[in-house]
Design a protein around this motif. Structure first.
Motif, PDB file in Angstrom:
ATOM      1  N   ASP A  14      32.490   2.530  54.153  1.00 29.38           N
ATOM      2  CA  ASP A  14      33.179   3.661  53.530  1.00 29.38           C
ATOM      3  C   ASP A  14      34.079   3.114  52.434  1.00 29.38           C
ATOM      4  O   ASP A  14      34.941   2.279  52.694  1.00 29.38           O
ATOM      5  CB  ASP A  14      33.993   4.394  54.593  1.00 29.38           C
ATOM      6  N   MET A  15      33.873   3.562  51.209  1.00 34.65           N
ATOM      7  CA  MET A  15      34.654   3.069  50.072  1.00 34.65           C
ATOM      8  C   MET A  15      35.749   4.049  49.652  1.00 34.65           C
ATOM      9  O   MET A  15      36.441   3.806  48.665  1.00 34.65           O
ATOM     10  CB  MET A  15      33.729   2.791  48.883  1.00 34.65           C
ATOM     11  N   SER A  16      35.948   5.131  50.398  1.00 42.66           N
ATOM     12  CA  SER A  16      36.896   6.160  49.972  1.00 42.66           C
ATOM     13  C   SER A  16      38.318   5.636  49.809  1.00 42.66           C
ATOM     14  O   SER A  16      39.053   6.097  48.934  1.00 42.66           O
ATOM     15  CB  SER A  16      36.874   7.358  50.932  1.00 42.66           C
ATOM     16  N   ASP A  17      38.712   4.658  50.616  1.00 38.25           N
ATOM     17  CA  ASP A  17      40.049   4.075  50.458  1.00 38.25           C
ATOM     18  C   ASP A  17      39.976   2.619  49.995  1.00 38.25           C
ATOM     19  O   ASP A  17      40.907   1.844  50.176  1.00 38.25           O
ATOM     20  CB  ASP A  17      40.840   4.178  51.755  1.00 38.25           C
ATOM     21  N   LYS A  18      38.848   2.263  49.367  1.00 40.07           N
ATOM     22  CA  LYS A  18      38.646   0.883  48.909  1.00 40.07           C
ATOM     23  C   LYS A  18      38.424   0.771  47.401  1.00 40.07           C
ATOM     24  O   LYS A  18      38.343  -0.336  46.870  1.00 40.07           O
ATOM     25  CB  LYS A  18      37.439   0.255  49.607  1.00 40.07           C
ATOM     26  N   CYS A  19      38.281   1.892  46.717  1.00 44.37           N
ATOM     27  CA  CYS A  19      38.087   1.833  45.268  1.00 44.37           C
ATOM     28  C   CYS A  19      38.626   3.104  44.616  1.00 44.37           C
ATOM     29  O   CYS A  19      38.784   4.124  45.275  1.00 44.37           O
ATOM     30  CB  CYS A  19      36.619   1.630  44.915  1.00 44.37           C
ATOM     31  N   TYR A  20      38.888   2.983  43.321  1.00 49.22           N
ATOM     32  CA  TYR A  20      39.312   4.143  42.536  1.00 49.22           C
ATOM     33  C   TYR A  20      38.893   3.916  41.088  1.00 49.22           C
ATOM     34  O   TYR A  20      38.778   2.772  40.635  1.00 49.22           O
ATOM     35  CB  TYR A  20      40.815   4.386  42.658  1.00 49.22           C
ATOM     36  N   PRO A  21      38.638   5.009  40.367  1.00 54.51           N
ATOM     37  CA  PRO A  21      38.184   4.880  38.974  1.00 54.51           C
ATOM     38  C   PRO A  21      39.335   4.524  38.041  1.00 54.51           C
ATOM     39  O   PRO A  21      40.497   4.825  38.317  1.00 54.51           O
ATOM     40  CB  PRO A  21      37.636   6.274  38.655  1.00 54.51           C
ATOM     41  N   ILE A  22      38.975   3.869  36.949  1.00 58.95           N
ATOM     42  CA  ILE A  22      39.943   3.591  35.891  1.00 58.95           C
ATOM     43  C   ILE A  22      39.475   4.285  34.624  1.00 58.95           C
ATOM     44  O   ILE A  22      38.296   4.631  34.493  1.00 58.95           O
ATOM     45  CB  ILE A  22      40.122   2.077  35.644  1.00 58.95           C
ATOM     46  N   VAL A  40      38.241  -0.078  40.258  1.00 59.11           N
ATOM     47  CA  VAL A  40      38.979  -1.185  40.847  1.00 59.11           C
ATOM     48  C   VAL A  40      38.685  -1.144  42.343  1.00 59.11           C
ATOM     49  O   VAL A  40      38.675  -0.070  42.948  1.00 59.11           O
ATOM     50  CB  VAL A  40      40.506  -1.033  40.622  1.00 59.11           C
ATOM     51  N   ILE A  41      38.464  -2.306  42.930  1.00 60.27           N
ATOM     52  CA  ILE A  41      38.327  -2.399  44.384  1.00 60.27           C
ATOM     53  C   ILE A  41      39.616  -3.017  44.915  1.00 60.27           C
ATOM     54  O   ILE A  41      40.101  -4.018  44.383  1.00 60.27           O
ATOM     55  CB  ILE A  41      37.095  -3.222  44.788  1.00 60.27           C
ATOM     56  N   TYR A  42      40.158  -2.401  45.942  1.00 63.06           N
ATOM     57  CA  TYR A  42      41.435  -2.830  46.514  1.00 63.06           C
ATOM     58  C   TYR A  42      41.432  -2.537  48.004  1.00 63.06           C
ATOM     59  O   TYR A  42      40.433  -2.044  48.554  1.00 63.06           O
ATOM     60  CB  TYR A  42      42.591  -2.112  45.814  1.00 63.06           C
ATOM     61  N   ASN A  43      42.523  -2.856  48.691  1.00 62.34           N
ATOM     62  CA  ASN A  43      42.720  -2.483  50.087  1.00 62.34           C
ATOM     63  C   ASN A  43      41.648  -3.055  51.018  1.00 62.34           C
ATOM     64  O   ASN A  43      41.267  -2.437  51.995  1.00 62.34           O
ATOM     65  CB  ASN A  43      42.787  -0.952  50.203  1.00 62.34           C
TER      66      ASN A  43
END
Length: 180
Positions: A80-88, A99-102
């Motif tokens: 599940d990437m819902s809390d592992k990435c966000y768009p820039i 960006v991949i984080y967390n």
């Protein structure tokens, strides 16, 4: 001992490199794979060099990674990437980058020796609980063999892999003894 793979930017010719509207030193802390904080929404990127929208691009003159939607789609097959990435926001880019984080993180067992190519990288852990993870005090992204194979099968561009290992401290000591 589990075989895992660090992945790196392959520096393809004319790869897209981006720069933000604020100095790199102010955003570096946000671009660590296991950090939990997101970049401020006011951060906007623009193209600084290159023309090709590969699946893995980097921060100009720095090296931190940004990932295409295709890359994220492969990761989604495994976690599940819902809390592992966000768009820039990247002005002038033909596709969306993330960006991949967390990520879960593991400690480095032999950073000094691995940094000088004296031996492969070893990370401290008993078992792999995530197919994608980070390494403490680095900007390394590490994947399992299964995820590495999926990235290759899906023809993710501008990436290469380096074999490394996840093991206990005792397994690492045994490996070192066997090398003598």
């Amino acid at each position: 001992m589990n075989t895992v793979y660090n992945f790196h930017n392959d520096f393809k010719r004319s790869q897209l490199e981006i720069i933000s509207n604020i100095p790199n030193k102010l955003i570096w802390d946000y671009l660590v794979p296991y950090k939990r904080e997101r970049l401020p929404e006011s951060v906007v990127f623009k193209i600084a060099a290159g023309k090709k929208n590969y699946d893995l691009i980097r921060l100009y003159q720095s090296g931190e990674f940004f990932f295409s939607q295709k890359f994220i789609d492969v990761f989604l097959q495994f976690m599940d990437m819902s809390d592992k990435c966000y768009p820039i926001k990247v002005e002038g880019a033909e596709q969306q980058y993330y960006v991949i984080y967390n990520l879960k993180k593991y400690p480095y067992l032999n950073k000094n020796k691995a940094s000088f190519d004296e031996e492969p990288s070893f990370y401290s852990g008993k078992e792999i609980t995530a197919p994608l993870f980070g390494i403490t005090d680095t900007r390394c992204f590490v994947v399992t063999e299964e995820l590495k194979n999926a990235l290759i099968k899906n023809k993710i561009s501008n990436i290469y892999f380096e074999e490394s290992f996840l093991c206990t401290k005792q397994e690492y000591k045994e490996w070192k003894k066997a090398q003598k």
